[in-house]
Write a protein that holds these residues in place. Structure first.
Motif, PDB file in Angstrom:
ATOM      1  N   PRO A 158      -4.307  -0.404 -19.601  1.00 16.44           N
ATOM      2  CA  PRO A 158      -2.873  -0.733 -19.616  1.00 16.44           C
ATOM      3  C   PRO A 158      -2.130  -0.183 -18.422  1.00 16.44           C
ATOM      4  N   MET A 159      -2.547   0.990 -17.886  1.00 13.16           N
ATOM      5  CA  MET A 159      -1.776   1.591 -16.804  1.00 13.16           C
ATOM      6  C   MET A 159      -2.200   1.122 -15.424  1.00 13.16           C
ATOM      7  N   ASP A 160      -3.257   0.298 -15.327  1.00 11.23           N
ATOM      8  CA  ASP A 160      -3.680  -0.185 -14.017  1.00 11.23           C
ATOM      9  C   ASP A 160      -2.762  -1.304 -13.563  1.00 11.23           C
ATOM     10  N   GLU A 161      -2.478  -1.359 -12.262  1.00 13.60           N
ATOM     11  CA  GLU A 161      -1.639  -2.402 -11.714  1.00 13.60           C
ATOM     12  C   GLU A 161      -2.497  -3.578 -11.301  1.00 13.60           C
ATOM     13  N   ALA A 162      -2.085  -4.764 -11.683  1.00 15.54           N
ATOM     14  CA  ALA A 162      -2.857  -5.947 -11.326  1.00 15.54           C
ATOM     15  C   ALA A 162      -2.426  -6.503  -9.986  1.00 15.54           C
ATOM     16  N   ALA A 163      -1.212  -6.209  -9.554  1.00 18.15           N
ATOM     17  CA  ALA A 163      -0.699  -6.781  -8.314  1.00 18.15           C
ATOM     18  C   ALA A 163      -1.401  -6.176  -7.115  1.00 18.15           C
ATOM     19  N   PRO A 164      -1.703  -6.998  -6.079  1.00 17.76           N
ATOM     20  CA  PRO A 164      -2.334  -6.472  -4.866  1.00 17.76           C
ATOM     21  C   PRO A 164      -1.416  -5.454  -4.208  1.00 17.76           C
ATOM     22  N   GLU A 173       3.020   4.882 -18.025  1.00 18.57           N
ATOM     23  CA  GLU A 173       2.835   3.442 -17.821  1.00 18.57           C
ATOM     24  C   GLU A 173       2.426   3.105 -16.397  1.00 18.57           C
ATOM     25  N   ILE A 174       3.099   3.683 -15.392  1.00 19.35           N
ATOM     26  CA  ILE A 174       2.894   3.254 -14.005  1.00 19.35           C
ATOM     27  C   ILE A 174       2.009   4.187 -13.195  1.00 19.35           C
ATOM     28  N   ARG A 175       1.782   5.427 -13.679  1.00 15.69           N
ATOM     29  CA  ARG A 175       0.967   6.418 -12.979  1.00 15.69           C
ATOM     30  C   ARG A 175       1.373   6.536 -11.500  1.00 15.69           C
ATOM     31  N   PRO A 176       2.557   7.119 -11.243  1.00 21.96           N
ATOM     32  CA  PRO A 176       3.096   7.198  -9.881  1.00 21.96           C
ATOM     33  C   PRO A 176       2.289   8.139  -8.988  1.00 21.96           C
ATOM     34  N   ASP A 177       2.462   7.972  -7.687  1.00 18.29           N
ATOM     35  CA  ASP A 177       1.828   8.859  -6.710  1.00 18.29           C
ATOM     36  C   ASP A 177       2.583  10.176  -6.593  1.00 18.29           C
ATOM     37  N   ILE A 178       3.880  10.146  -6.882  1.00 15.61           N
ATOM     38  CA  ILE A 178       4.714  11.338  -6.795  1.00 15.61           C
ATOM     39  C   ILE A 178       5.922  11.151  -7.712  1.00 15.61           C
ATOM     40  N   VAL A 179       6.446  12.263  -8.246  1.00 12.78           N
ATOM     41  CA  VAL A 179       7.589  12.205  -9.152  1.00 12.78           C
ATOM     42  C   VAL A 179       8.703  13.089  -8.603  1.00 12.78           C
ATOM     43  N   LEU A 180       9.925  12.553  -8.568  1.00 15.09           N
ATOM     44  CA  LEU A 180      11.110  13.309  -8.198  1.00 15.09           C
ATOM     45  C   LEU A 180      11.924  13.543  -9.466  1.00 15.09           C
ATOM     46  N   LEU A 181      12.174  14.808  -9.801  1.00 18.27           N
ATOM     47  CA  LEU A 181      12.819  15.155 -11.065  1.00 18.27           C
ATOM     48  C   LEU A 181      14.075  15.977 -10.840  1.00 18.27           C
ATOM     49  N   THR A 239       0.811  -1.210   0.000  1.00 17.07           N
ATOM     50  CA  THR A 239       0.000   0.000   0.000  1.00 17.07           C
ATOM     51  C   THR A 239       0.841   1.256   0.000  1.00 17.07           C
ATOM     52  N   GLN A 240       2.156   1.137   0.096  1.00 12.78           N
ATOM     53  CA  GLN A 240       2.997   2.323   0.138  1.00 12.78           C
ATOM     54  C   GLN A 240       2.983   3.033  -1.208  1.00 12.78           C
ATOM     55  N   VAL A 242      -7.035  -6.247   4.282  1.00  5.95           N
ATOM     56  CA  VAL A 242      -7.757  -6.418   3.025  1.00  5.95           C
ATOM     57  C   VAL A 242      -6.786  -6.184   1.861  1.00  5.95           C
ATOM     58  N   GLN A 243      -6.742  -7.133   0.938  1.00  6.26           N
ATOM     59  CA  GLN A 243      -5.874  -6.986  -0.224  1.00  6.26           C
ATOM     60  C   GLN A 243      -6.571  -6.109  -1.266  1.00  6.26           C
ATOM     61  N   LEU A 244      -5.984  -4.964  -1.569  1.00  6.14           N
ATOM     62  CA  LEU A 244      -6.536  -4.038  -2.554  1.00  6.14           C
ATOM     63  C   LEU A 244      -5.531  -3.811  -3.671  1.00  6.14           C
ATOM     64  N   SER A 245      -6.039  -3.699  -4.892  1.00 10.31           N
ATOM     65  CA  SER A 245      -5.171  -3.260  -5.976  1.00 10.31           C
ATOM     66  C   SER A 245      -4.907  -1.770  -5.793  1.00 10.31           C
ATOM     67  N   ARG A 246      -3.941  -1.255  -6.504  1.00  8.43           N
ATOM     68  CA  ARG A 246      -3.632   0.177  -6.427  1.00  8.43           C
ATOM     69  C   ARG A 246      -4.850   1.016  -6.803  1.00  8.43           C
TER      70      ARG A 246
END
Length: 264
Positions: A256-262, A46-54, A3-4, A153-157
């Motif tokens: 395509p950009m949704d994560e399948a992993a819990p 592709e991954i739709r991050p929560d935050i970006v460091l540039l 969940t991080q 509870v196992q949730l996808s992103r």
């Protein structure tokens, strides 16, 4: 812990990306690295991050241009990595909408703390927000965890992001367009059927029976509300009946950009 938050780090210096990746991974973040501006844009899509460091200075696209292009696609918090003393670059970045900046070299503890602070501000979750509890459900907004009857509870992103947006506004209607834009991006703001499928999945994870809305109430044509005070089972609507889908079949719901992993 899945969940991080997911962090995208872009810098053309491998030693910097390695240092940031190690520092944030040790703090429980999930980290993806990019070697430059163009690579960062591709991976962000592709991954739709929560935050970006540039990093501000990169050979193909500088960090400020990457931030501008990212913000054209969807709102995402950005922290700029700057050379020590580059005051003009810092000021320009903040003026153009950067959420924070960190001067190199930096201390790993400071880096993790700044990332957490920006994520809290951007998500509307403030320190001390604590746990939202109702029935047998506990939603920990700071630690990004959900428990039911004391079990994780196992949730996808995607499921977590939907629930998070509803849980940060308990008892208030969150518009369809707001949920679609915040979770998937503005290009999906009118895809209501897609949203209904994912809402149905979250309802099941919270223990609602098939065909029943449970605590996530439907306001037809408007949005959804997480009811933490009312009866456990709210009145069933036509939309709720339509949302009774086989949530194990991802062929009708995945992008395509949704994560399948819990991640829960």
């Amino acid at each position: 812990m899945g969940t991080q938050p997911l962090v995208l780090v872009a810098d053309d210096e491998p030693r910097i990306t390695k240092l940031v990746s190690i520092a944030l991974s040790e703090e429980g973040f999930r980290v993806v690295t990019a070697t430059g501006g163009e690579d960062a844009l591709a991976k962000a899509e592709e991954i739709r991050p929560d935050i970006v460091l540039l990093d501000i200075v990169m050979p193909d696209l500088d960090g400020i241009e990457v931030m501008r292009q990212l913000r054209e696609q969807r709102p995402v918090p950005v922290i700029l990595l700057t050379a020590k003393g580059a005051t003009a670059d810092k000021a320009k970045g903040l003026d153009l909408g950067a959420d924070d900046y960190i001067a190199k070299p930096f201390h790993p503890d400071e880096l993790a703390a700044r990332v957490r602070a920006v994520i809290r501000r951007s998500s509307g979750v403030e320190p001390g927000a604590g746990v939202l509890a109702f029935d047998d459900i506990e939603i920990d907004l700071e630690r990004r965890m959900v428990r039911r009857n004391g079990e994780l509870v196992q949730l996808s992103r995607t499921e977590w992001l939907l629930l998070q947006h509803l849980a940060t506004h308990p008892g208030k209607v969150v518009l369809h367009t707001e949920l679609l834009t915040k979770v998937w991006g503005p290009e999906y703001r009118d895809d209501l059927q897609y949203l209904r499928v994912w809402i149905s999945r979250v309802r099941r994870k919270l223990g609602a029976k098939p065909g029943e809305p449970g605590r996530i109430k439907t306001f037809q044509g408007i949005g959804y509300l997480l009811d933490v005070d009312g009866p456990g089972q709210l009145k069933r609507s036509d939309e709720d009946a339509e949302s009774t889908v086989d949530t194990t079949d991802t062929s009708t719901a995945e992008r395509p950009m949704d994560e399948a992993a819990p991640v829960g």
